[in-house]
Design an enzyme around this catalytic site. Structure first.
Site, PDB file in Angstrom:
ATOM      1  N   ASP A  74      13.943 -13.698 -17.916  1.00  0.00           N
ATOM      2  CA  ASP A  74      13.136 -14.878 -17.621  1.00  0.00           C
ATOM      3  C   ASP A  74      11.802 -14.499 -16.985  1.00  0.00           C
ATOM      4  O   ASP A  74      11.675 -13.472 -16.310  1.00  0.00           O
ATOM      5  CB  ASP A  74      13.869 -15.785 -16.628  1.00  0.00           C
ATOM      6  CG  ASP A  74      14.951 -16.619 -17.281  1.00  0.00           C
ATOM      7  OD1 ASP A  74      15.285 -16.355 -18.442  1.00  0.00           O
ATOM      8  OD2 ASP A  74      15.465 -17.532 -16.599  1.00  0.00           O
ATOM      9  N   HIS A 125      10.399 -20.663 -21.258  1.00  0.00           N
ATOM     10  CA  HIS A 125      10.833 -20.932 -19.887  1.00  0.00           C
ATOM     11  C   HIS A 125       9.868 -21.927 -19.226  1.00  0.00           C
ATOM     12  O   HIS A 125       9.744 -21.950 -18.007  1.00  0.00           O
ATOM     13  CB  HIS A 125      10.898 -19.625 -19.100  1.00  0.00           C
ATOM     14  CG  HIS A 125      11.682 -19.699 -17.828  1.00  0.00           C
ATOM     15  ND1 HIS A 125      12.888 -20.373 -17.702  1.00  0.00           N
ATOM     16  CD2 HIS A 125      11.439 -19.157 -16.591  1.00  0.00           C
ATOM     17  CE1 HIS A 125      13.343 -20.249 -16.479  1.00  0.00           C
ATOM     18  NE2 HIS A 125      12.484 -19.532 -15.777  1.00  0.00           N
ATOM     19  N   HIS A 129       6.704 -23.164 -14.820  1.00  0.00           N
ATOM     20  CA  HIS A 129       7.918 -23.120 -13.999  1.00  0.00           C
ATOM     21  C   HIS A 129       8.081 -24.340 -13.082  1.00  0.00           C
ATOM     22  O   HIS A 129       8.689 -24.253 -12.012  1.00  0.00           O
ATOM     23  CB  HIS A 129       7.964 -21.834 -13.161  1.00  0.00           C
ATOM     24  CG  HIS A 129       9.357 -21.375 -12.848  1.00  0.00           C
ATOM     25  ND1 HIS A 129       9.977 -21.657 -11.661  1.00  0.00           N
ATOM     26  CD2 HIS A 129      10.248 -20.679 -13.578  1.00  0.00           C
ATOM     27  CE1 HIS A 129      11.194 -21.140 -11.654  1.00  0.00           C
ATOM     28  NE2 HIS A 129      11.381 -20.534 -12.815  1.00  0.00           N
ATOM     29  N   HIS A 219      15.179 -10.867 -14.556  1.00  0.00           N
ATOM     30  CA  HIS A 219      13.761 -11.234 -14.525  1.00  0.00           C
ATOM     31  C   HIS A 219      12.937  -9.956 -14.601  1.00  0.00           C
ATOM     32  O   HIS A 219      13.025  -9.117 -13.688  1.00  0.00           O
ATOM     33  CB  HIS A 219      13.410 -11.978 -13.229  1.00  0.00           C
ATOM     34  CG  HIS A 219      14.169 -13.246 -13.023  1.00  0.00           C
ATOM     35  ND1 HIS A 219      15.456 -13.263 -12.539  1.00  0.00           N
ATOM     36  CD2 HIS A 219      13.808 -14.545 -13.217  1.00  0.00           C
ATOM     37  CE1 HIS A 219      15.866 -14.526 -12.441  1.00  0.00           C
ATOM     38  NE2 HIS A 219      14.889 -15.319 -12.851  1.00  0.00           N
TER      39      HIS A 219
END
Length: 262
Positions: A74, A125, A129, A219
């Site tokens: 991510d 994603h 965010h 990540h």
């Protein structure tokens, strides 16, 4: 790759703090995606028939027989992503990348192209965010639409998968994803790499919790994560796992827009 700018470092720190703050609310004791959701397991999807073209694109791995697991990353691309792609190429491991738009896709378009060119699944994603469950419907659409359009521009293929920030989703998000042709993908294993830069600890957390049909969340914007990947890959291969992308994990079925998979 260029070294991180002051702005990039600040973003990483803010992302780490936000991710850590949601652990108690959003992660179950088993360290999976948000509890209480109606989700579908990969094994259930594999009972569905698939079009011949889709099956051909996903390749020869048959997760009905093989012991499959999906490695997902991510919040990239980042200054660490080129090294990660080198590792995945050398170890012949495909991954699924859930990318952020602002300051990530914008900053590293060449890495987005490389991910697609080297056979990885490129997914969304969101743009910056924002927590989708806190937004108005038009804001959710913009977070998803803008990211999808930029990925399509760079790779020639529009994403079919997304991961909601912090795993937070609801019926409104499901409906908008259905409208935009996106399925939601959560996870079964997280190393909580936003809490540590120790590669050995990240590797151990993944290996301790990995299981067949697992979806591993990492990540690639954190300094400790990419150095942990070789040990994760080697350790799971020794246990007989075959690495696949999320679509390969579901094949011969396919992810349906508006549904949530874990």
């Amino acid at each position: 790759m260029p070294s991180p700018t002051r702005k990039t470092k600040k973003i990483g720190t803010s992302f780490r703090a936000a991710a850590a703050g949601v652990v108690a609310a959003c992660l179950s004791p088993a360290l999976t995606g948000c509890a209480g959701l109606d989700t579908t397991a990969p094994s259930a999807v594999r009972t569905q028939p698939a079009a011949t073209a889709q099956a051909a694109r996903l390749g020869a791995v048959d997760c009905r027989r093989a012991k499959c697991i999906a490695l997902t990353f991510d919040a990239g691309p980042s200054e660490h992503s080129a090294r990660l792609l080198d590792i995945l190429r050398d170890k012949q491991v495909p991954a699924t990348f859930f990318l952020l738009g602002e300051r990530h896709i914008e900053k590293y378009p060449q890495l987005v192209r490389r991910m697609a060119d080297e056979g990885h699944e490129v997914a969304s994603h969101t743009w910056d965010h924002r927590i989708l469950t806190e937004l108005e419907p038009d804001e959710i659409r913009e977070e998803l639409r803008r990211t999808d359009e930029e990925i399509q521009r760079l790779t020639g293929r529009r994403p079919t998968l997304m991961r909601p920030p912090q795993g937070r989703t609801d019926d409104t998000v499901h409906e908008i994803c259905r409208e935009l042709g996106l399925a939601e993908v959560l996870w079964t294993v997280t190393a909580k790499d936003y809490t540590t830069e120790d590669p050995a600890l990240i590797r151990r957390r993944v290996l301790d919790r990995a299981d067949r049909d697992g979806i591993i969340l990492l990540h690639d914007l954190y300094a400790g994560t990419v150095p942990a990947v070789p040990g994760i890959v080697d350790g799971l291969k020794e246990r007989g796992y075959v690495f696949v992308t999320v679509p390969q994990l579901l094949a011969p079925g396919t992810a349906e827009p508006g549904e949530v998979y874990r």
